[in-house]
Motif scaffolding. Structure first.
Motif, PDB file in Angstrom:
ATOM      1  N   VAL A 110     -38.343  39.712  61.557  1.00 50.66           N
ATOM      2  CA  VAL A 110     -37.536  40.917  61.769  1.00 50.66           C
ATOM      3  C   VAL A 110     -38.335  41.956  62.566  1.00 50.66           C
ATOM      4  CG1 VAL A 110     -36.397  42.860  60.616  1.00 50.66           C
ATOM      5  CG2 VAL A 110     -36.137  40.560  59.697  1.00 50.66           C
ATOM      6  N   SER A 111     -39.635  42.081  62.295  1.00 54.44           N
ATOM      7  CA  SER A 111     -40.458  43.080  62.993  1.00 54.44           C
ATOM      8  C   SER A 111     -40.613  42.750  64.468  1.00 54.44           C
ATOM      9  CB  SER A 111     -41.829  43.197  62.331  1.00 54.44           C
ATOM     10  OG  SER A 111     -42.546  41.992  62.466  1.00 54.44           O
ATOM     11  N   ARG A 115     -38.454  47.156  65.340  1.00 49.97           N
ATOM     12  CA  ARG A 115     -39.110  47.939  64.289  1.00 49.97           C
ATOM     13  C   ARG A 115     -38.350  49.221  63.996  1.00 49.97           C
ATOM     14  NH1 ARG A 115     -44.076  46.856  62.271  1.00 49.97           N
ATOM     15  NH2 ARG A 115     -45.334  45.215  63.241  1.00 49.97           N
ATOM     16  N   ASN A 116     -37.165  49.304  64.479  1.00 48.49           N
ATOM     17  CA  ASN A 116     -36.303  50.464  64.262  1.00 48.49           C
ATOM     18  C   ASN A 116     -35.087  49.972  63.498  1.00 48.49           C
ATOM     19  OD1 ASN A 116     -34.373  52.491  64.479  1.00 48.49           O
ATOM     20  ND2 ASN A 116     -34.954  53.058  66.556  1.00 48.49           N
ATOM     21  N   ILE A 117     -34.879  50.470  62.289  1.00 47.28           N
ATOM     22  CA  ILE A 117     -33.803  49.957  61.439  1.00 47.28           C
ATOM     23  C   ILE A 117     -32.429  50.122  62.076  1.00 47.28           C
ATOM     24  CG2 ILE A 117     -33.652  52.127  60.121  1.00 47.28           C
ATOM     25  CD1 ILE A 117     -32.884  50.398  57.694  1.00 47.28           C
ATOM     26  N   VAL A 118     -32.220  51.215  62.792  1.00 54.64           N
ATOM     27  CA  VAL A 118     -30.922  51.456  63.437  1.00 54.64           C
ATOM     28  C   VAL A 118     -30.660  50.406  64.505  1.00 54.64           C
ATOM     29  CG1 VAL A 118     -29.573  53.088  64.806  1.00 54.64           C
ATOM     30  CG2 VAL A 118     -31.011  53.925  62.942  1.00 54.64           C
ATOM     31  N   ASP A 119     -31.664  50.176  65.381  1.00 55.32           N
ATOM     32  CA  ASP A 119     -31.510  49.166  66.432  1.00 55.32           C
ATOM     33  C   ASP A 119     -31.335  47.775  65.823  1.00 55.32           C
ATOM     34  OD1 ASP A 119     -31.728  51.045  68.402  1.00 55.32           O
ATOM     35  OD2 ASP A 119     -33.868  50.717  68.766  1.00 55.32           O
ATOM     36  N   SER A 120     -32.130  47.474  64.803  1.00 61.09           N
ATOM     37  CA  SER A 120     -32.099  46.148  64.185  1.00 61.09           C
ATOM     38  C   SER A 120     -30.714  45.820  63.644  1.00 61.09           C
ATOM     39  CB  SER A 120     -33.141  46.078  63.064  1.00 61.09           C
ATOM     40  OG  SER A 120     -33.147  44.804  62.479  1.00 61.09           O
ATOM     41  N   SER A 148     -26.872  38.071  54.513  1.00 62.01           N
ATOM     42  CA  SER A 148     -28.062  38.229  55.369  1.00 62.01           C
ATOM     43  C   SER A 148     -28.349  39.687  55.723  1.00 62.01           C
ATOM     44  CB  SER A 148     -27.888  37.417  56.654  1.00 62.01           C
ATOM     45  OG  SER A 148     -26.791  37.921  57.414  1.00 62.01           O
ATOM     46  N   GLU A 149     -27.298  40.503  55.909  1.00 62.10           N
ATOM     47  CA  GLU A 149     -27.511  41.865  56.388  1.00 62.10           C
ATOM     48  C   GLU A 149     -28.322  42.696  55.405  1.00 62.10           C
ATOM     49  OE1 GLU A 149     -24.745  45.617  57.557  1.00 62.10           O
ATOM     50  OE2 GLU A 149     -24.314  43.744  58.633  1.00 62.10           O
ATOM     51  N   SER A 156     -36.169  45.389  57.764  1.00 68.92           N
ATOM     52  CA  SER A 156     -36.212  46.358  58.870  1.00 68.92           C
ATOM     53  C   SER A 156     -36.823  47.675  58.420  1.00 68.92           C
ATOM     54  CB  SER A 156     -34.803  46.605  59.424  1.00 68.92           C
ATOM     55  OG  SER A 156     -34.271  45.448  59.998  1.00 68.92           O
ATOM     56  N   VAL A 157     -36.468  48.096  57.183  1.00 70.15           N
ATOM     57  CA  VAL A 157     -37.059  49.319  56.628  1.00 70.15           C
ATOM     58  C   VAL A 157     -38.564  49.156  56.500  1.00 70.15           C
ATOM     59  CG1 VAL A 157     -37.225  50.750  54.560  1.00 70.15           C
ATOM     60  CG2 VAL A 157     -34.988  50.087  55.433  1.00 70.15           C
TER      61      VAL A 157
END
Length: 544
Positions: A110-111, A115-120, A148-149, A156-157
């Motif tokens: 995920v990283s 690394r931005n939760i909004v973008d991810s 999964s989300e 992501s956080v």
């Protein structure tokens, strides 16, 4: 009247075939078009090796699966994962997904994806809506599965939090280096070069001369437009190699403390590590001034004078009632536009051209009289330029005739102008009185020697004047000591006195540059006389 019969409309139907790439997604038996995404955040050698290993691994991994068709490995090298807009490889992958070229994306974690939760989350949802899954190998998560989300959000956080911690540690280290004066800043500017591995910037002599000329021209009264025209006429290129200069670039050069050998750290700062939005530091964060950090190109006195001139010009108020804003505009074309003032109404004078047939005359006129006629300024006089120039030269010659003798008065006036301390004005008055008292004593001494009668009266007068001179000498010493301690005053005095020594002050010919340097203002009276007030506190009246 017969009505026209219109033929019935015939509909035309055109078949638009479905996009094969998009339509084939519903076929569960077809091979999947699989791509991979990998990213490393720095240009360090170990990171580059990791980047190459990821590209090699995914290329081989996808080609080995018979149910997959290799599309591409999209990669970003040395790019942070907190901002999508700077990741060209990532954005190209998203565009190819929208075109139906990709059915599935593989990525390490995920990283690595973001690394931005909004973008991810937003891009996971966007791709999921198109039926495109993302498989995160390290976490074993398939974005097309129902739960999964939640897991992607948690990871992501954690990835964003890790970025924020890393950013905080780096910022702390930078601040410590700033405090110690060891932070290495860039010198991509005219006059300096700093190559990789060099601890101190080098001065480029030919470029440094251009920089000095820019500062001198501005200090002598030239406008930014005039400096711009000068640089372009000499084919001098900007620091980025462009032939056309902008006024803003010149203004930034004039305010850049690096040219005087200083560095101010943290003039700008980033609000956070996610948006990376850069703001000008107007006091929200601590700044660090490192004086004498590197070799200077511009003399400090000249630099300070230019800063004062920048403030003066930017604080000008409007002079014409026809302007739309309350701000005035500096005129570098004619010195008198800044100096010539109507003594009757206080408006500045403006240069005008009068023509009649082949005859042409230049004259100066009160701006209020030009715009409003005799309504507000009925008595002001128009002055022919040649005669005005001659009168100004005569007045300056009279005002500066006893330059050496008036130096003490000049210093006192300059000290008062710079500090605002009225005590500085006393020095000029004290020295003037000492000179008068010394002359009185000489007269008393002569009378004492020549008289044949009672000399007691003269002795009393001599003693009284001697006591006064002694008291004045003590006051003079105190005032001089105070004046000499003022670095600001002495640097300004030295600058102007040096300028006087190096220029022709006989005023045999009118010169805009000299007038700008010497004259504070010129008042025009209704009887046609002018009063020239110099920056040294002296003045003279002359008839035009």
């Amino acid at each position: 009247m017969e009505t026209a019969v219109t033929a019935p409309r015939q509909k035309i139907i055109t078949k638009i075939e479905a996009n094969p790439a998009l339509a084939s997604r519903k076929n569960s038996n077809r091979p999947l078009n699989v791509a991979a995404y990998c990213r490393v955040s720095t240009d360090a050698e170990d990171q580059i090796n990791s980047y190459r290993a990821q590209v090699s691994y995914y290329t081989e991994h996808i080609n080995q699966n018979p149910k997959w068709r290799f599309v591409n490995v999209y990669a970003d090298e040395g790019i942070t994962g907190t901002m999508v807009k700077k990741r060209d490889g990532f954005l190209k992958m998203i565009r190819d997904c929208e075109k139906g070229k990709i059915d599935m994306i593989l990525t390490k974690s995920v990283s690595r994806f973001a690394r931005n939760i909004v973008d991810s989350i937003s891009y996971v949802r966007k791709l999921k809506a198109m039926g495109i899954g993302i498989y995160f190998e390290e976490q074993n998560i398939d974005s097309l599965k129902e739960d999964s989300e939640t897991y992607i959000g948690i990871y992501s956080v954690m990835a964003q939090s890790e970025s924020e911690n890393i950013s905080a540690n780096i910022s702390w280290g930078i601040r410590k280096r700033m405090q110690n004066g060891t932070y290495a800043c860039r010198f991509n500017m005219l006059g300096y070069r700093k190559e990789k591995g060099e601890t101190e910037p080098r001065i480029i002599p030919e470029e440094a001369e251009v920089v000095r000329n820019i500062f001198k021209m501005y200090d002598e009264g030239h406008s930014l437009d005039q400096i711009k025209a000068y640089l372009e006429s000499k084919s001098i290129k900007t620091p980025t190699g462009k032939p056309v200069w902008s006024k803003e670039n010149i203004r930034k050069m004039l305010t850049n403390e690096k040219y005087v050998g200083d560095v101010i750290y943290q003039k700008t700062y980033r609000t956070d590590c996610i948006s990376k939005h850069t703001k000008i530091n107007r006091g929200e964060r601590t700044k660090y001034l490192v004086s004498n950090n590197h070799p200077a190109i511009v003399d400090r006195d000249l630099f300070n004078a230019v800063q004062a001139e920048l403030v003066r010009r930017s604080s000008k108020r409007k002079t014409s009632d026809k302007t739309l804003t309350s701000l005035g505009k500096y005129s570098g074309k004619y010195a008198l536009s800044e100096l010539l003032i109507c003594a009757e109404c206080g408006s500045p004078y403006k240069r005008k051209t009068w023509t009649q047939g082949d005859e042409k005359r230049i004259y100066w006129r009160c701006l209020s009289r030009i715009e409003h006629g005799k309504k507000y300024c009925p008595y002001s006089k128009g002055l022919e330029e040649n005669k005005l120039h001659s009168a100004i030269c005569r007045a300056l010659k009279a005002a500066m005739n006893e330059n050496a003798e008036a130096l003490a008065l000049i210093k006192a006036n300059l000290a008062y102008a710079v500090t605002g301390d009225e005590a500085n004005l006393d020095l000029g008055a004290i020295e003037k009185r000492i000179k008068e008292a010394t002359k009185e004593m000489e007269n008393y001494m002569a009378s004492y020697r020549n008289t044949g009668g009672d000399k007691t009266r003269y002795l009393e007068c001599i003693q009284k004047v001697a006591d006064e001179i002694k008291s004045l000498r003590a006051q003079e010493a105190t005032a001089k000591a105070k004046l000499e301690k003022s670095t600001e005053v002495n640097s300004e005095i030295k600058r102007l006195c040096d300028w006087l020594d190096s220029h022709d002050t006989t005023f045999s010919e009118y010169d805009d540059m000299v007038i700008r340097r010497v004259v504070e203002c010129i008042k025009v009276f209704k009887d046609g006389t002018i009063k020239v007030i110099t920056k040294f506190g002296t003045e003279a009246t002359e008839t035009v």
